[in-house]
Write an enzyme that holds these catalytic residues in place. Structure first.
Site, PDB file in Angstrom:
ATOM      1  N   HIS B  13       1.040  -1.818   0.259  1.00  0.00           N
ATOM      2  CA  HIS B  13      -0.312  -0.300   0.288  1.00  0.00           C
ATOM      3  C   HIS B  13       0.824   1.159   0.363  1.00  0.00           C
ATOM      4  CE1 HIS B  13      -3.199  -2.645   0.933  1.00  0.00           C
ATOM      5  NE2 HIS B  13      -3.891  -1.619   1.297  1.00  0.00           N
ATOM      6  N   SER B  14       1.949   0.921   0.181  1.00  0.00           N
ATOM      7  CA  SER B  14       3.170   1.732   0.437  1.00  0.00           C
ATOM      8  C   SER B  14       4.263   1.874  -0.400  1.00  0.00           C
ATOM      9  CB  SER B  14       3.607   2.165   1.857  1.00  0.00           C
ATOM     10  OG  SER B  14       4.857   3.003   1.869  1.00  0.00           O
TER      11      SER B  14
END
Lengths: 90, 131
Positions: B13-14
């Site tokens: 997600h990052s």
């Protein structure tokens, strides 16, 4: 084994990768009575968590067993080429 | 030669986590393994997108296949969707590993660097997870 942090992540990866270059079976133990683990298994090698000054035992069986043992012992004696990435990747 | 090795795709997600994980793989394992990462949404926030995952799969593609390491929820479902959108002959050569993203990526890449098959690469990454 004189490497400062012992058989941690990077040294384990190097040892496993080197072991995989040989066709013979290669096993590793931290006692001469075993238990012996597959030196080509990164998960098992890293799982030994062997600290500095641990004596590592190797055994190999197959056509290139002598070359494998020589290469692995040299890698440990060279402190896994830490600080010299180029040599390790050669 | 390196294209014969299984490729590794990191989906977080990052973008920082994905890039950092890829850095660890490159530094610890080397460059014999095709590697790609993706993470974050186009605005720089947290998220994953099918499109960027498709791009990463293309980038890391190898005849031996590709192993995907994911972090949470959407990373996995979007990766599954990206696999479904692949040409049929590719689908069976892409595997999502059920393993912690950082540790799994390093383990999978180490195994892949020795020329192991996709099945073995995935098993090695998954060996880490508790039973």
């Amino acid at each position: 084994m004189t490497h400062a942090v012992g058989l941690h992540a990077r040294p384990s990866v190097k040892l496993t990768k080197l072991a995989k270059t040989f066709g013979c079976t290669v096993e590793l133990a931290i006692s001469n009575e075993g238990p012996w683990i597959d030196a080509k298994s990164i998960v098992k090698v890293m799982g030994t968590k062997a600290p500095k000054d641990t004596v590592l035992f190797f055994r190999a069986s197959g056509d290139d067993e002598d070359a494998a043992l020589t290469a692995l012992v040299e890698l440990v004696e060279r402190d896994f080429d830490e600080g010299s990435e180029e040599a390790a990747n050669a | 030669m390196s294209k014969e090795n299984v490729g590794i795709v990191i989906v977080s997600h990052s973008s920082d986590v994905a890039r950092g994980t890829a850095d660890m793989v490159r530094q610890m394992v080397g460059d014999e393994v095709p590697l790609a990462w993706c993470g974050g949404d186009p605005d720089g926030g947290l998220g994953t997108s099918v499109e960027t995952i498709l791009g990463a799969i293309d980038q890391a593609w190898s005849q031996a296949g590709v192993a995907i390491l994911v972090d949470l929820g959407g990373a996995e479902t979007n990766s599954e969707m990206a696999i479904e959108m692949q040409p049929e002959e590719r689908r069976s050569r892409i595997a999502i590993c059920n393993a912690p993203i950082v540790e799994g990526a390093v383990m999978a890449a180490t195994e892949a660097s020795g020329g192991a098959s996709l099945d073995i690469v995935r098993q090695t990454a998954e060996e880490l997870s508790p039973g």
